[in-house]
Design a protein around this motif. Sequence first.
Motif, mmCIF file in Angstrom:
data_model
loop_
_atom_site.group_PDB
_atom_site.id
_atom_site.type_symbol
_atom_site.label_atom_id
_atom_site.label_comp_id
_atom_site.label_asym_id
_atom_site.label_seq_id
_atom_site.Cartn_x
_atom_site.Cartn_y
_atom_site.Cartn_z
ATOM 1 N N ILE A 100 35.716 41.418 46.840
ATOM 2 C CA ILE A 100 36.344 41.899 48.062
ATOM 3 C C ILE A 100 37.147 43.171 47.771
ATOM 4 O O ILE A 100 37.037 44.166 48.480
ATOM 5 C CB ILE A 100 37.236 40.820 48.691
ATOM 6 C CG1 ILE A 100 36.362 39.720 49.288
ATOM 7 C CG2 ILE A 100 38.167 41.396 49.745
ATOM 8 C CD1 ILE A 100 37.104 38.480 49.676
ATOM 9 N N ARG A 101 37.951 43.122 46.719
ATOM 10 C CA ARG A 101 38.725 44.312 46.351
ATOM 11 C C ARG A 101 37.814 45.523 46.126
ATOM 12 O O ARG A 101 38.063 46.611 46.622
ATOM 13 C CB ARG A 101 39.549 44.040 45.093
ATOM 14 C CG ARG A 101 40.398 45.242 44.685
ATOM 15 C CD ARG A 101 40.689 45.325 43.232
ATOM 16 N NE ARG A 101 39.490 45.304 42.433
ATOM 17 C CZ ARG A 101 39.481 44.982 41.148
ATOM 18 N NH1 ARG A 101 40.598 44.629 40.540
ATOM 19 N NH2 ARG A 101 38.351 44.988 40.471
ATOM 20 N N ASP A 102 36.736 45.301 45.382
ATOM 21 C CA ASP A 102 35.814 46.396 45.090
ATOM 22 C C ASP A 102 35.137 46.907 46.362
ATOM 23 O O ASP A 102 34.968 48.110 46.538
ATOM 24 C CB ASP A 102 34.767 45.959 44.066
ATOM 25 C CG ASP A 102 35.375 45.699 42.692
ATOM 26 O OD1 ASP A 102 36.559 46.062 42.466
ATOM 27 O OD2 ASP A 102 34.676 45.108 41.845
ATOM 28 N N ALA A 103 34.774 46.001 47.267
ATOM 29 C CA ALA A 103 34.146 46.411 48.532
ATOM 30 C C ALA A 103 35.118 47.221 49.371
ATOM 31 O O ALA A 103 34.727 48.225 49.987
ATOM 32 C CB ALA A 103 33.656 45.178 49.305
ATOM 33 N N LEU A 104 36.373 46.826 49.397
ATOM 34 C CA LEU A 104 37.371 47.556 50.169
ATOM 35 C C LEU A 104 37.645 48.937 49.580
ATOM 36 O O LEU A 104 38.002 49.859 50.299
ATOM 37 C CB LEU A 104 38.675 46.751 50.257
ATOM 38 C CG LEU A 104 38.600 45.524 51.157
ATOM 39 C CD1 LEU A 104 39.839 44.656 50.970
ATOM 40 C CD2 LEU A 104 38.427 45.924 52.608
ATOM 41 N N ARG A 105 37.447 49.055 48.286
ATOM 42 C CA ARG A 105 37.615 50.356 47.623
ATOM 43 C C ARG A 105 36.367 51.240 47.784
ATOM 44 O O ARG A 105 36.343 52.364 47.337
ATOM 45 C CB ARG A 105 37.864 50.161 46.129
ATOM 46 C CG ARG A 105 39.223 49.630 45.805
ATOM 47 C CD ARG A 105 39.370 49.513 44.311
ATOM 48 N NE ARG A 105 40.712 49.070 43.943
ATOM 49 C CZ ARG A 105 41.053 48.742 42.726
ATOM 50 N NH1 ARG A 105 40.169 48.808 41.735
ATOM 51 N NH2 ARG A 105 42.285 48.351 42.472
#
Length: 107
Positions: A100-105
Amino acid sequence: MDWADYKALCDQPLVMSRWMLSETAALLPEHLRGPLEEAMTGQPLPKPKDHKGGAATDMFAVRFDHADAVLAAVSAAAASGATTSQGRPLGGFVAAWREIRDALRGG
């Protein structure tokens, strides 16, 4: 909605089940719980007509500004040996929040 479309939506990194959201919220300090709890008050993705799961399997699109903080809190909980309410290890939670963090970035 048919199963293929539903599965494609549910496999996206920013879509999480009510169960995962509530289990994660239980691991977090109060100031980080609000967005997860708020996500669960919204409308879940429509399920296929023959879906057999109950409310715990409702899926929600997550829009969250503090994924780094959630990932850190979930990682710390996993490292300390915390488990889900069913006694499962949190390794899958760490992986999910990293995604999720990577997708948001945008990654």
